[in-house]
Scaffold this motif. Sequence first.
Motif, PDB file in Angstrom:
ATOM      1  N   LEU A  41       0.866  -1.182   0.000  1.00 62.33           N
ATOM      2  CA  LEU A  41       0.000   0.000   0.000  1.00 62.33           C
ATOM      3  C   LEU A  41       0.896   1.223   0.000  1.00 62.33           C
ATOM      4  CD1 LEU A  41      -2.640  -1.056   2.683  1.00 62.33           C
ATOM      5  CD2 LEU A  41      -2.833  -1.189   0.198  1.00 62.33           C
ATOM      6  N   ARG A  42       0.686   2.095  -0.996  1.00 66.55           N
ATOM      7  CA  ARG A  42       1.514   3.292  -1.138  1.00 66.55           C
ATOM      8  C   ARG A  42       0.646   4.420  -1.672  1.00 66.55           C
ATOM      9  NH1 ARG A  42       4.538  -0.716  -4.211  1.00 66.55           N
ATOM     10  NH2 ARG A  42       6.460  -1.279  -3.190  1.00 66.55           N
ATOM     11  N   ALA A  43       1.177   5.623  -1.602  1.00 65.65           N
ATOM     12  CA  ALA A  43       0.564   6.760  -2.278  1.00 65.65           C
ATOM     13  C   ALA A  43       1.010   6.697  -3.737  1.00 65.65           C
ATOM     14  CB  ALA A  43       0.993   8.073  -1.639  1.00 65.65           C
ATOM     15  N   VAL A  44       0.065   6.808  -4.656  1.00 71.68           N
ATOM     16  CA  VAL A  44       0.386   6.767  -6.077  1.00 71.68           C
ATOM     17  C   VAL A  44       1.365   7.888  -6.398  1.00 71.68           C
ATOM     18  CG1 VAL A  44      -0.569   7.043  -8.403  1.00 71.68           C
ATOM     19  CG2 VAL A  44      -1.781   5.665  -6.710  1.00 71.68           C
ATOM     20  N   ALA A  83       5.337   4.342  -7.749  1.00 67.54           N
ATOM     21  CA  ALA A  83       4.146   3.592  -7.339  1.00 67.54           C
ATOM     22  C   ALA A  83       2.991   3.920  -8.273  1.00 67.54           C
ATOM     23  CB  ALA A  83       3.778   3.939  -5.905  1.00 67.54           C
ATOM     24  N   VAL A  84       2.385   2.883  -8.857  1.00 64.23           N
ATOM     25  CA  VAL A  84       1.220   3.051  -9.717  1.00 64.23           C
ATOM     26  C   VAL A  84       0.074   2.201  -9.176  1.00 64.23           C
ATOM     27  CG1 VAL A  84       2.576   3.604 -11.772  1.00 64.23           C
ATOM     28  CG2 VAL A  84       1.937   1.252 -11.319  1.00 64.23           C
ATOM     29  N   ASP A  85      -1.127   2.702  -9.335  1.00 68.58           N
ATOM     30  CA  ASP A  85      -2.335   2.040  -8.842  1.00 68.58           C
ATOM     31  C   ASP A  85      -2.471   0.672  -9.495  1.00 68.58           C
ATOM     32  OD1 ASP A  85      -4.927   1.236  -8.155  1.00 68.58           O
ATOM     33  OD2 ASP A  85      -5.792   3.215  -8.509  1.00 68.58           O
ATOM     34  N   ASP A  93     -10.797   9.120  -1.143  1.00 66.98           N
ATOM     35  CA  ASP A  93      -9.737   9.870  -0.474  1.00 66.98           C
ATOM     36  C   ASP A  93      -8.712   8.991   0.232  1.00 66.98           C
ATOM     37  OD1 ASP A  93     -10.815  12.293  -1.285  1.00 66.98           O
ATOM     38  OD2 ASP A  93     -12.143  12.406   0.451  1.00 66.98           O
ATOM     39  N   THR A  94      -8.666   7.732  -0.111  1.00 71.22           N
ATOM     40  CA  THR A  94      -7.724   6.821   0.522  1.00 71.22           C
ATOM     41  C   THR A  94      -6.302   7.252   0.170  1.00 71.22           C
ATOM     42  OG1 THR A  94      -9.336   5.048   0.283  1.00 71.22           O
ATOM     43  CG2 THR A  94      -7.063   4.408   0.773  1.00 71.22           C
ATOM     44  N   PRO A  95      -5.465   7.552   1.173  1.00 72.74           N
ATOM     45  CA  PRO A  95      -4.122   8.053   0.870  1.00 72.74           C
ATOM     46  C   PRO A  95      -3.174   6.997   0.300  1.00 72.74           C
ATOM     47  CG  PRO A  95      -4.396   7.818   3.225  1.00 72.74           C
ATOM     48  CD  PRO A  95      -5.732   7.522   2.601  1.00 72.74           C
ATOM     49  N   VAL A  97      -3.020   3.097  -1.597  1.00 75.45           N
ATOM     50  CA  VAL A  97      -3.787   2.086  -2.311  1.00 75.45           C
ATOM     51  C   VAL A  97      -2.850   0.946  -2.710  1.00 75.45           C
ATOM     52  CG1 VAL A  97      -5.454   3.773  -3.204  1.00 75.45           C
ATOM     53  CG2 VAL A  97      -3.418   3.231  -4.548  1.00 75.45           C
ATOM     54  N   PRO A  98      -3.408  -0.222  -3.063  1.00 79.76           N
ATOM     55  CA  PRO A  98      -2.549  -1.298  -3.572  1.00 79.76           C
ATOM     56  C   PRO A  98      -1.839  -0.820  -4.838  1.00 79.76           C
ATOM     57  CG  PRO A  98      -4.742  -2.125  -3.053  1.00 79.76           C
ATOM     58  CD  PRO A  98      -4.816  -0.628  -2.978  1.00 79.76           C
ATOM     59  N   THR A  99      -0.541  -1.043  -4.892  1.00 77.49           N
ATOM     60  CA  THR A  99       0.245  -0.556  -6.030  1.00 77.49           C
ATOM     61  C   THR A  99       1.176  -1.617  -6.588  1.00 77.49           C
ATOM     62  OG1 THR A  99       2.041   0.244  -4.614  1.00 77.49           O
ATOM     63  CG2 THR A  99       0.278   1.821  -5.144  1.00 77.49           C
ATOM     64  N   PHE A 100       1.650  -1.331  -7.791  1.00 78.62           N
ATOM     65  CA  PHE A 100       2.804  -1.979  -8.373  1.00 78.62           C
ATOM     66  C   PHE A 100       3.927  -0.970  -8.245  1.00 78.62           C
ATOM     67  CE2 PHE A 100      -0.345  -4.503 -10.548  1.00 78.62           C
ATOM     68  CZ  PHE A 100       0.285  -5.704 -10.825  1.00 78.62           C
ATOM     69  N   CYS A 101       5.148  -1.433  -8.103  1.00 71.51           N
ATOM     70  CA  CYS A 101       6.304  -0.552  -8.168  1.00 71.51           C
ATOM     71  C   CYS A 101       6.867  -0.731  -9.572  1.00 71.51           C
ATOM     72  CB  CYS A 101       7.341  -0.930  -7.107  1.00 71.51           C
ATOM     73  SG  CYS A 101       8.707   0.255  -7.036  1.00 71.51           S
ATOM     74  N   VAL A 102       6.875   0.362 -10.349  1.00 71.40           N
ATOM     75  CA  VAL A 102       7.265   0.294 -11.757  1.00 71.40           C
ATOM     76  C   VAL A 102       8.572   1.040 -11.978  1.00 71.40           C
ATOM     77  CG1 VAL A 102       6.587   0.867 -14.114  1.00 71.40           C
ATOM     78  CG2 VAL A 102       4.863   0.074 -12.491  1.00 71.40           C
ATOM     79  N   PHE A 103       9.523   0.353 -12.582  1.00 74.77           N
ATOM     80  CA  PHE A 103      10.825   0.912 -12.938  1.00 74.77           C
ATOM     81  C   PHE A 103      10.876   1.043 -14.462  1.00 74.77           C
ATOM     82  CE2 PHE A 103      11.226  -1.532  -9.086  1.00 74.77           C
ATOM     83  CZ  PHE A 103      12.026  -0.762  -8.261  1.00 74.77           C
ATOM     84  N   THR A 104      11.373   2.154 -14.960  1.00 73.57           N
ATOM     85  CA  THR A 104      11.476   2.349 -16.406  1.00 73.57           C
ATOM     86  C   THR A 104      12.938   2.257 -16.834  1.00 73.57           C
ATOM     87  OG1 THR A 104       9.523   3.763 -16.375  1.00 73.57           O
ATOM     88  CG2 THR A 104      10.927   3.901 -18.319  1.00 73.57           C
TER      89      THR A 104
END
Length: 151
Positions: A41-44, A83-85, A93-95, A97-104
Motif C-alpha cells: 500500500l503506497r501513495a500513487v 508507485a502506480v495504482d 480519499d484513501t491516501p 492504495v494497492p500498487t505496483f512498483c514500476v521501474f522504467t
Amino acid sequence: MIRRSSGIGGGLALAAMLLAGCAGAGSPSHPLQLAVGDGSLRAVGDDCAGTAPYRHIHAGVEVVLTDSEGREALRRTLEPGAAVDATGLDLEDTPRVPTFCVFTLDAGDLRADGEYHVSVDGNEHGTFTYLPEAEGIPTILIPEANAGGTP
C-alpha cells in the motif's frame, strides 16, 4: 512465471500510459518497464522499491536479460521506481492504495519477439518476450507472491 509485454491488467496498463505521458527529455527512446506486484500500500506517484519477497528489487541493482543461448542482451541499473495504482478502482480519499512498483529502463537493441531470461540483482525471474509493437510500453511483470511467500 509468465511475463507479458503489454495488456497486463487495467490498473497497470493505465499506469504505463500515464508514465509514458509524463516522460521528459531524459526518457528512454525505447522504454521498457519492470513492474513488481508486491502487494504494498503506497501513495500513487511515490518513489518505491520492491517489498518482501522482492526486497532485492530497488534502485541501484542491475537487471540483466539474456537470450536463449545465454548471451547478455541487456544490462541496466535501476533508478527509483514509481508507485502506480494496481486496481484502477476509485478509492476516493484513501491516501494509500494497492500498487505496483514500476521501474522504467531503456530497451536498447532488444530484438522484437525475442525471448529473454530475466535476472534482477542475481535473482531469477523467468522469461520475457519483448513485443515493442504491442499496445503500451513493453513490461516485464513480476507478479505478486502467493500466500506461501513464493513468487
